[in-house]
Design an enzyme around this catalytic site. Structure first.
Site, mmCIF file in Angstrom:
data_model
loop_
_atom_site.group_PDB
_atom_site.id
_atom_site.type_symbol
_atom_site.label_atom_id
_atom_site.label_comp_id
_atom_site.label_asym_id
_atom_site.label_seq_id
_atom_site.Cartn_x
_atom_site.Cartn_y
_atom_site.Cartn_z
ATOM 1 N N GLY A 31 0.801 -1.213 0.000
ATOM 2 C CA GLY A 31 0.000 0.000 0.000
ATOM 3 C C GLY A 31 0.834 1.262 0.000
ATOM 4 O O GLY A 31 2.010 1.248 -0.361
ATOM 5 N N HIS A 37 4.578 2.243 -8.107
ATOM 6 C CA HIS A 37 3.637 1.121 -8.137
ATOM 7 C C HIS A 37 2.803 1.153 -9.422
ATOM 8 O O HIS A 37 2.554 0.114 -10.033
ATOM 9 C CB HIS A 37 2.692 1.170 -6.933
ATOM 10 N N GLY A 150 9.580 -4.357 -8.602
ATOM 11 C CA GLY A 150 10.500 -3.291 -8.961
ATOM 12 C C GLY A 150 11.941 -3.654 -8.632
ATOM 13 O O GLY A 150 12.224 -4.361 -7.667
ATOM 14 N N SER A 188 9.533 5.439 -3.057
ATOM 15 C CA SER A 188 9.298 4.521 -1.948
ATOM 16 C C SER A 188 8.167 5.074 -1.099
ATOM 17 O O SER A 188 8.034 6.293 -0.939
ATOM 18 C CB SER A 188 10.562 4.386 -1.090
ATOM 19 N N ARG A 190 8.092 4.962 1.951
ATOM 20 C CA ARG A 190 8.729 5.598 3.111
ATOM 21 C C ARG A 190 9.084 7.066 2.850
ATOM 22 O O ARG A 190 9.284 7.828 3.794
ATOM 23 C CB ARG A 190 9.981 4.823 3.514
#
Length: 283
Positions: A31, A37, A150, A188, A190
């Site tokens: 998610g 993505h 990826g 990312s 993050r």
């Protein structure tokens, strides 16, 4: 957009599509979706009739409980983002922990011909058992023709390929190029947690990798590693965890360059308490 929260309903729906000879692509995610993505989903749609995107924050691949707790969970936003690509050819699988683990939240033990002991495996014990457990279960549930990963998580990609080979899982694993922000930072989930002062300097990671690639053309792996270490010693906001140059097949650090081998440089960096990884092909 169809959203499935349990494997029984998802499997039943996909089985009906297969009866009409439809092909299924699969993009496993945790998610907090971003353009990286979506690039995987687009690769999937270019190869298949439909794509399943799983959104599941997998507890068994976190060796840091605080990291698991802080990991962003943004299902509604994720679905809206996927709908910008397609609302009829993408299915979301957003299971509960119970649906995946049946109240037994433990990892299987895997061997990946030694790949699991290098790099991330050395710094995150048990991580790849967690990755192997969840990817194997998801592949068994979705039964895709092809699954897309990826290259930012290059070691994970190689481990998944090895797992599929060892366990004879009938899915083709496709590695897709790293998707980067305009300033070079690898996308990312993050990144969203980076404080502004750290986000500004984070592109230094990719900039350093690009220079390391140039230097590797004429210098030894040891010399390049020493140069990278010095660069980060002078960088106030970024702390280097590791940098190494490895053979892409074994992921073992190179001791002496060979024209017969393919190499990649790998890096892990802390920006405050956020851990960022990246890599670059060298030859």
């Amino acid at each position: 957009m169809k959203i499935f929260h349990n494997k029984t309903d998802l499997s039943s729906h996909l089985q009906s599509l297969r009866r009409s000879k439809a092909t299924i692509g699969f993009v496993p995610t945790m998610g907090a979706l971003h353009e990286g993505h979506l690039s995987l989903v687009n690769f999937g749609l270019s190869d298949n009739d439909f794509v399943v995107v799983s959104i599941f924050v997998n507890p068994t691949q976190f060796n840091n409980a605080e990291d698991l707790e802080k990991y962003p969970r943004t299902l509604d936003r994720d679905v809206k983002l996927l709908e910008t690509v397609s609302d009829s050819k993408i299915f979301v699988y957003n299971p509960s922990v119970e649906d995946i683990y049946d109240n037994n939240i433990t990892s299987e033990s895997f061997t990946f011909d030694g790949l699991e002991h290098e790099m991330e495996g050395a710094f995150r014990p048990g991580h790849f058992d967690g990755v192997g457990t969840i990817v194997k279960r998801l592949l068994e549930i979705v039964k895709p023709n092809k699954a897309y990963f990826g290259q930012k998580d290059f070691q994970q990609l190689q481990i998944v390929k090895k797992m599929v080979e060892l366990h004879k899982i009938p899915a083709e694993i496709i590695g897709c190029p790293i998707f980067r922000a305009a300033d070079g930072l690898a996308m990312s989930s993050r990144n969203e947690r980076l404080k502004p002062e750290y986000r500004v300097v984070a592109p230094f990671i990719y900039k350093t990798l690009k220079t390391a690639k140039t230097k590797f053309g004429t210098k030894s792996a040891k010399a390049v590693t020493e140069w990278v270490t010095k660069q980060f010693a002078n960088q106030e906001f970024l702390e280097l965890e590791y940098f190494l140059i490895a053979d892409v097949k074994t992921l073992k650090p190179v001791k002496r360059k060979s024209t017969k081998k393919v190499y990649r440089a790998f890096i892990a960096v802390y920006a405050d308490d956020i851990r960022l990884i990246d890599n670059i092909a060298l030859n």
